[in-house]
Write a protein that holds these residues in place. Sequence first.
Motif, short mmCIF file in Angstrom:
data_model
loop_
_atom_site.label_atom_id
_atom_site.label_comp_id
_atom_site.label_asym_id
_atom_site.label_seq_id
_atom_site.Cartn_x
_atom_site.Cartn_y
_atom_site.Cartn_z
N LEU A 79 61.90 32.71 52.91
CA LEU A 79 60.56 33.30 52.94
C LEU A 79 59.49 32.21 52.93
O LEU A 79 58.53 32.26 53.71
N GLY A 80 59.66 31.22 52.06
CA GLY A 80 58.68 30.13 51.97
C GLY A 80 58.57 29.34 53.26
O GLY A 80 57.46 29.05 53.72
N PHE A 140 58.30 38.42 61.12
CA PHE A 140 57.83 37.68 59.95
C PHE A 140 57.08 38.60 58.99
O PHE A 140 57.31 38.55 57.77
N TYR A 141 56.21 39.44 59.52
CA TYR A 141 55.46 40.36 58.65
C TYR A 141 56.42 41.30 57.91
O TYR A 141 56.26 41.57 56.71
N GLY A 142 57.44 41.79 58.63
CA GLY A 142 58.42 42.67 58.00
C GLY A 142 59.22 41.93 56.93
O GLY A 142 59.50 42.49 55.86
N LEU A 143 59.57 40.67 57.20
CA LEU A 143 60.33 39.88 56.24
C LEU A 143 59.54 39.68 54.96
O LEU A 143 60.09 39.82 53.85
N VAL A 144 58.26 39.36 55.08
CA VAL A 144 57.42 39.15 53.90
C VAL A 144 57.39 40.42 53.05
O VAL A 144 57.57 40.38 51.82
N LEU A 145 57.16 41.56 53.68
CA LEU A 145 57.07 42.83 52.95
C LEU A 145 58.39 43.13 52.23
O LEU A 145 58.40 43.46 51.04
N LEU A 146 59.50 43.01 52.94
CA LEU A 146 60.81 43.36 52.36
C LEU A 146 61.21 42.39 51.25
O LEU A 146 61.80 42.81 50.24
N LEU A 151 61.77 41.24 45.26
CA LEU A 151 61.51 40.39 44.09
C LEU A 151 60.79 41.12 42.98
O LEU A 151 60.67 40.60 41.87
N ILE A 152 60.29 42.33 43.25
CA ILE A 152 59.58 43.10 42.22
C ILE A 152 60.62 43.89 41.42
O ILE A 152 61.23 44.84 41.91
N LYS A 153 60.84 43.49 40.17
CA LYS A 153 61.89 44.09 39.35
C LYS A 153 61.62 45.56 39.06
O LYS A 153 62.56 46.34 38.85
N ALA A 161 67.94 48.75 47.29
CA ALA A 161 69.19 48.60 48.02
C ALA A 161 69.05 49.06 49.47
O ALA A 161 69.61 48.45 50.39
N LYS A 162 68.31 50.14 49.68
CA LYS A 162 68.14 50.68 51.03
C LYS A 162 67.19 49.83 51.86
O LYS A 162 67.47 49.53 53.03
N THR A 163 66.05 49.44 51.29
CA THR A 163 65.09 48.65 52.05
C THR A 163 65.61 47.24 52.31
O THR A 163 65.31 46.63 53.34
#
Length: 441
Positions: A79-80, A140-146, A151-153, A161-163
């Motif tokens: 991601l970075g 890239f935009y989709g990768l950032v969102l997913l 990472l949000i606990k 798991a689905k997303t």
Amino acid sequence: MWIVLLGLTGLWVLANTPLPDVMTGKAVRDLFIQYSGIIGIGVMSIAMVLALRPVWLEPMLGGLDKSYRLHKWLGIIGLGTAIFHWIAARAPHWLSSLGLIEGGRRHGGGANSVSDSLNQVQAFFDGLHGPAKFIGQWAFYGLVLLMVLALIKRFPYRIFAKTHTIIAVVYLVLVFHTVVLLDFSSWTQPLGIVMGLLLVAGVVSAILVLTRQVGKRRQVEGTIEAQHYFPKMKVLETLILLKDGWKGHKSGQFAFVSFDQKEGHHPYTIASDWDANNPRIMFITKALGDYTNHLPEKLNIGDKAIVEGPYGCFTFDDAAKRQIWIGGGIGITPFIARMKHLAHNSASQPIDLFHCTTELESDALKKLTADAAAANVTLHVIIDSRDGQLNGEKLRTMVPDWKSASVWFCGPIGFGKALHNDLLKNGLPAEKFHQELFSMR
């Protein structure tokens, strides 16, 4: 992780040596774009392979829990570098819009700009530059969102798991982006060969993920046969009768269990020894989230379950003179399984078990005490409100010859880290501290 990063960096340096004679701003930018792209898609490819839960890699990585940790950090690095790659690619457009630089003509964007000396394959790839850049930007935009959602606990596990599976689709788009835009001359160099292998492995892995083949061959159906709930501790014991197909497990391993197709599977440590003549397996779960909070109400005797596994290398295999076990809260589970095993297979080492908890019901204490006695394990129950929290100093005092022991810890990560740092600081070799990671995402 560092082997991956340094290896890809070394191959990139080899492919780009010698550097251009004139290091213009555009030349430097192009180098950074290629490098960030190589690192980004390289680590994502390995992360895709790890998403398959490959059992053959577990001994090398220290178990599936460590594999998931590597998967997570490779994703974060991916991601970075993707963000850096996007910024480097878009920077000239932004600067031109602000009037800080003059807008230049695009080069190499279509087949008409291809030199007659280029072969047909390169000409074909050059003709795809425009579409590859366009879909790469949206991927890239989709990768950032997913990745942010992953990472949000607080994001519910079943939705995570689905997303998270959608990342496989994003990855396939980024593979096309990479194949078209990677410097064409690199494909005949070691960098291109390694990248080709990584991309093929990643594509196959992504297809297996999307077709729901992950762990399918290791899944066995079962039926809930018995349950016992400890209300004060909010802990549920579930005994499952398995159908044919389970190949057995070692005490300390875990499995993915699904009681509800809509919810999906969750990882639980196995709390029982294995006997092929008595094909039953027990899981002990604690109310720690939106799903496990309601398990006692949702599960009933006779309900079906899907068990996938076993996984993990937290199996107590070593040649230390003695062992020290530390189970924090629900982290006591692998030690219960090991004691049930030792009840029929005596251990050669003296063993001290520390169970650290905020509360322990009398019925649970009786079961734990009986298991310890049957396994010839010395049990130390540490209740925080009564005894204070266990730390390295207390542990070293209670087990004077601790330096001759291997330490096996399962519990909250912060607790384990504090004990790990203290014991290593006081002379315990790093390889003698074994920790089952409590977090799988």
